[in-house]
Design a protein around this motif. Structure first.
Motif, PDB file in Angstrom:
ATOM      1  N   TYR A   1       0.852  -1.180   0.000  1.00 32.82           N
ATOM      2  CA  TYR A   1       0.000   0.000   0.000  1.00 32.82           C
ATOM      3  C   TYR A   1       0.891   1.233   0.000  1.00 32.82           C
ATOM      4  O   TYR A   1       1.838   1.336   0.792  1.00 32.82           O
TER       5      TYR A   1
ATOM      6  N   LYS B   1      -7.218  -0.566   4.697  1.00 31.49           N
ATOM      7  CA  LYS B   1      -6.574  -0.517   6.011  1.00 31.49           C
ATOM      8  C   LYS B   1      -7.588  -0.847   7.119  1.00 31.49           C
ATOM      9  O   LYS B   1      -7.233  -1.459   8.130  1.00 31.49           O
TER      10      LYS B   1
ATOM     11  N   ASN C   1      -8.578  -4.658   6.652  1.00 31.01           N
ATOM     12  CA  ASN C   1      -7.488  -5.548   7.053  1.00 31.01           C
ATOM     13  C   ASN C   1      -7.100  -5.383   8.519  1.00 31.01           C
ATOM     14  O   ASN C   1      -6.121  -5.981   8.973  1.00 31.01           O
ATOM     15  N   ASN C   2      -7.861  -4.526   9.241  1.00 34.11           N
ATOM     16  CA  ASN C   2      -7.577  -4.256  10.647  1.00 34.11           C
ATOM     17  C   ASN C   2      -6.179  -3.704  10.873  1.00 34.11           C
ATOM     18  O   ASN C   2      -5.527  -4.003  11.880  1.00 34.11           O
ATOM     19  N   ASP C   3      -5.692  -2.912   9.895  1.00 29.22           N
ATOM     20  CA  ASP C   3      -4.364  -2.307  10.038  1.00 29.22           C
ATOM     21  C   ASP C   3      -4.453  -1.041  10.903  1.00 29.22           C
ATOM     22  O   ASP C   3      -5.444  -0.335  10.876  1.00 29.22           O
TER      23      ASP C   3
ATOM     24  N   GLU D   1      -7.648   3.246   0.933  1.00 29.39           N
ATOM     25  CA  GLU D   1      -7.682   3.555   2.369  1.00 29.39           C
ATOM     26  C   GLU D   1      -8.642   2.632   3.116  1.00 29.39           C
ATOM     27  O   GLU D   1      -8.423   2.317   4.283  1.00 29.39           O
TER      28      GLU D   1
END
Length: 251
Positions: free
Chosen positions: A215, A246, A249-251, A243
């Motif tokens: 990313y 994120k 993906n639980n980033d 965005e």
């Protein structure tokens, strides 16, 4: 009654999807397992080819940037030749045959030579890689349209793209085969008005067990590509929807 010796075979253009056999359609799997000969591209995975019954002829006609086993005209001729020898020819393509797969060119050529054909759609790279990377191609209030473009061009020709049409900040741009001309693509998009800090992603071997994702931003795509040593097949996704990944993906 027609003479069986003069009857021509039937060609089926089959989309193999992004590479995971579980993403094949049932119709695609059915044809793969009953074809008399399989003509396949480079992007058709070994896992999918393993589904071809033992003893069935497999003909590799793969193409990579700058390296062609067979040119497109030769592939067209090969399909006609095989249709004069076999009843059912499976033309197996990565993704979808009609999305940057040149399937329509092959279909036209077959018709000109009196050969019947059918098309089995496949999950195209944009949908497969987007889902695998958790990047929605559209998102309410963020992306109201999607544009698929190819970053590849004919030898001796530039990229014939209306760059200004890609400047809409609420448009997701998905770029197929874009690594070779990545610097030019980024420069043209920024010059046409797309913000260099627009979120972006590189998805290599998407929706397979070899998948890699980075990313980044539009302006930093070339640096990200070099630092990560990303290679084809890689898909580029540009837009605010990156965005959302994120969050998903639980980033």
């Amino acid at each position: 009654m027609p003479d069986p010796q003069t009857q021509k075979g039937h060609v089926v253009l089959v989309g193999a999807g992004p590479g995971d056999p579980d993403l094949l359609t049932l119709r695609a799997l059915n044809y793969i397992q009953k074809g008399d000969v399989i003509v396949h591209d480079r992007l058709v995975s070994d896992d999918i080819l393993s589904l071809v019954p033992e003893g069935v002829e497999k003909v590799f006609v793969g193409k990579a940037p700058g390296r062609h086993i067979l040119k497109q005209d030769e592939i067209n001729d090969l399909l006609v030749e095989l249709a004069n020898k076999h009843k059912l020819i499976i033309r197996l393509k990565g993704g979808d045959p009609f999305v940057f797969g040149r399937g329509s060119e092959e279909a036209e050529y077959l018709l000109k030579h009196g050969i019947s054909y059918d098309v089995v759609p496949g999950i195209t790279a944009a949908a497969g890689c987007g889902a695998a990377a958790r990047i929605p191609l559209t998102h309410r209030g963020m992306a109201r349209s999607v544009r698929f473009i190819t970053g590849h061009h004919k030898e001796g020709h530039g990229l014939d793209i209306d760059w200004a049409s890609l400047a809409d900040p609420e448009m997701t741009v998905v770029i197929y085969m874009g690594l070779k001309n990545l610097n030019n693509i980024v420069a043209n998009m920024v010059q046409a008005g797309r913000a260099p800090d627009t979120p972006a992603a590189i998805v290599e071997n998407g929706a397979t067990d070899k998948q890699r994702i980075a990313y980044t931003t539009l302006g930093n795509l070339p640096t990200t590509r070099l630092e990560g040593n990303f290679k084809p097949p890689s898909l580029l996704i540009v837009g605010q929807v990156v965005e959302v990944a994120k969050i998903l993906n639980n980033d």
